[in-house]
Design an enzyme around this catalytic site. Structure first.
Site, PDB file in Angstrom:
ATOM      1  N   GLU A 170       0.670  -1.369   0.035  1.00  0.00           N
ATOM      2  CA  GLU A 170       0.167  -0.140  -0.039  1.00  0.00           C
ATOM      3  C   GLU A 170       0.904   1.368   0.079  1.00  0.00           C
ATOM      4  OE1 GLU A 170      -3.132  -0.033   2.751  1.00  0.00           O
ATOM      5  OE2 GLU A 170      -4.148  -1.831   1.834  1.00  0.00           O
ATOM      6  N   GLU A 352      -5.482  -8.452   0.547  1.00  0.00           N
ATOM      7  CA  GLU A 352      -5.895  -8.204   1.859  1.00  0.00           C
ATOM      8  C   GLU A 352      -7.465  -7.923   1.534  1.00  0.00           C
ATOM      9  OE1 GLU A 352      -4.524  -4.764   4.102  1.00  0.00           O
ATOM     10  OE2 GLU A 352      -2.609  -5.487   3.888  1.00  0.00           O
TER      11      GLU A 352
HETATM   12  C1  GCO Z   1      -3.728  -1.379   5.496  1.00  0.00           C
HETATM   13  C2  GCO Z   1      -2.866  -2.485   6.044  1.00  0.00           C
HETATM   14  C3  GCO Z   1      -3.204  -3.192   6.985  1.00  0.00           C
HETATM   15  C4  GCO Z   1      -4.171  -2.837   7.957  1.00  0.00           C
HETATM   16  C5  GCO Z   1      -5.708  -3.267   7.282  1.00  0.00           C
HETATM   17  C6  GCO Z   1      -6.558  -2.855   8.077  1.00  0.00           C
HETATM   18  O1  GCO Z   1      -4.532  -1.878   4.416  1.00  0.00           O
HETATM   19  O2  GCO Z   1      -4.313  -0.473   6.000  1.00  0.00           O
HETATM   20  O3  GCO Z   1      -2.266  -3.050   4.933  1.00  0.00           O
HETATM   21  O4  GCO Z   1      -1.913  -3.329   7.924  1.00  0.00           O
HETATM   22  O5  GCO Z   1      -4.239  -3.339   9.262  1.00  0.00           O
HETATM   23  O6  GCO Z   1      -5.709  -3.028   5.988  1.00  0.00           O
HETATM   24  O7  GCO Z   1      -6.740  -1.679   7.980  1.00  0.00           O
END
Ligand code: GCO
Length: 464
Positions: A170, A352
């Protein structure tokens, strides 16, 4: 969800997995030579993290990784996405290497392989060594080389066992919140610093791709992008310019130069002063897949309080929300998958997807997290619809295996398939854990039937 019909839609080698990240689960932040990251320092600053939480202990995964791998086996996943803590293996981010830190990931990787779980290694999930932060971090172009050297170290050390690598998790999120919107280190709000950080992270991605290809045979690599539609809050046309501005930074500032070789038009002019000759060629290096993180659409407002003039507004009132207040809109996920397929033309791995829910252990010792089951059911159905529409989706990883340190929210938000009681570190699989295990079993292609007696080739049979 009719699992039988789902199987028909999935490629036979579809990968089911779970994801975590180093700072959010490992703990042991001062153990065995690990150096501090920018998140260690940021978390200790008063007011930064809910309830004064930090990743000091987290899920104690550094010591409990074998138990957690056992949970993955029970879940039935064949892949585990984790991140390496850069300051655990290079305490100052450059120069000296910490053998004890490298040895931890040796143990983790070897235990995963012994459990027949494929390691997916992410180089950078936000925990920049503080020593490099002190030198300007991502605003310093030297960070490109420091990251490339770190990538080469990881490729040389683990490349005999790990073939799947992500360069960054990200990049738009940690640069936007770190250099513009607040809420992440280094917690500054400066457009020039944001642009420099974006450009240097893109250069670091390209350099790491080259170093990994040079050090890992049969490597399969990509970057992990959070991609979420940016919509004008309240459907108000006055918010449309802000939505378009955030879309350029959130959704395009990284995949466009990395995969198409140019910055989006809304950025190109502003970015020009920070580019050197051939930078775009250094950034746009061949990758094998698009890593996608997706949770919900973003509703964007005009906000004069930051250099981009954008703010995160509320979803329409009639839309269900997660415990984080994020709208639950699975159709946006379907649209995003189809859009990524059409725009970038790469195999997609969802690395994710998941939700926060107000999970509690009930009197019987169970965690009935119905909101998470409802979310996962709806988002998997949306994914299957996207596959049915032609999107080349090759895998799905739930965020997350364990409840963990949710950045600014600390431990107040739970995203895990497994409930973590932090005072005791006791792990309790939630109802969603068992739901996901059933989904995986139902979608996995049945074992090939035992070979019957040899039959004549079909052509010959037609005449017999
Ligand atoms: C994000 C990160 C994760 C977060 C998950 C929930 O996307 O912020 O990759 O570390 O913990 O997405 O917010």
């Amino acid at each position: 969800m009719n699992a039988g019909s789902l199987r028909a839609k999935l490629p036979p080698d579809f990968v089911w997995g779970v994801s975590t990240s180093s700072y959010q689960i490992e703990g042991a932040v001062k153990e065995d030579g690990r150096g501090p990251s920018i998140w260690d320092i940021y978390s200790r600053q008063p007011g930064r993290i809910a309830n004064g939480d930090s990743g000091d202990v987290a899920c104690d995964h550094y010591h409990r990784y074998r138990e957690d791998i056992g949970l993955m086996r029970d879940l039935g996943v064949r892949a585990y996405r984790f991140s390496v803590a850069w300051p655990r293996v290079m305490p100052n981010g450059r120069g000296d290497v910490n053998e004890a830190g490298l040895a931890f990931y040796d143990r983790l990787i070897d235990a995963l392989i012994a459990a027949e779980i494929e390691p997916w290694l992410c180089l950078y999930h936000w925990d920049l060594p503080q020593a490099l932060g002190d030198l300007g971090g991502w605003t310093n172009r030297d960070c490109v080389q420091w990251f490339a050297d770190y990538a080469a170290l990881i490729g040389r050390r683990y490349g005999d066992r790990v073939k799947r690598y992500a360069t960054f998790n990200e990049p738009s999120v940690f640069t936007l919140f770190g250099f513009c919107l607040g809420g992440q280190p280094p917690a500054v709000s400066d457009h020039a610093m944001l642009l420099r950080a974006i450009h240097h992270v893109n250069l670091a991605h390209g350099a790491a791709v080259d170093r990994l290809r040079a050090s890992v045979t049969d490597v399969s690599l990509g970057a992990i992008h959070n991609r979420q539609p940016c919509r004008p809050a309240a459907g108000d046309p006055a918010n449309l310019p802000a939505a378009e501005e955030l879309d350029a930074y959130w959704n395009r500032a990284f995949p466009d130069p990395q995969l198409r070789g140019f910055y989006p038009p809304l950025l190109a002019g502003a970015m020009a002063p920070y580019q050197q000759a051939d930078d775009l060629a250094r950034i746009c290096r061949p990758v094998d897949w698009f890593g996608l993180n997706h949770y919900s659409p973003l509703y964007v407002t005009a906000d004069a309080g930051n250099p981009l003039g954008v703010g995160l507004g509320s979803a329409p009132v009639n839309v269900p929300r997660s415990n984080m207040g994020w709208p639950v809109e699975p159709d946006a996920f379907r649209e995003t998958l189809i859009g990524v397929h059409q725009r970038y033309g790469l195999p997609i791995y969802v690395l994710e997807n998941g939700t926060a829910s107000p999970d509690e252990i009930d009197a019987s010792g169970e965690v009935a997290d119905a909101p998470r089951i409802d979310y996962l059911r709806a988002y998997n159905a949306a994914m299957f619809a996207a596959i049915d529409a032609g999107a080349d989706v090759r895998g799905y990883f739930v965020w997350s295996l364990l409840d963990n340190f949710e950045w600014g929210s600390g431990y107040s938000q739970r995203f895990g398939l497994v409930y973590v009681d932090y005072p005791t570190q006791r792990r309790t699989p939630k109802a969603s854990f068992h739901w996901y295990a059933r989904l995986i079993r139902s979608c996995r292609a049945p074992p090939a039937p035992p070979a019957g007696p040899r039959q004549a080739p079909a052509a010959a049979r037609r005449h017999d």
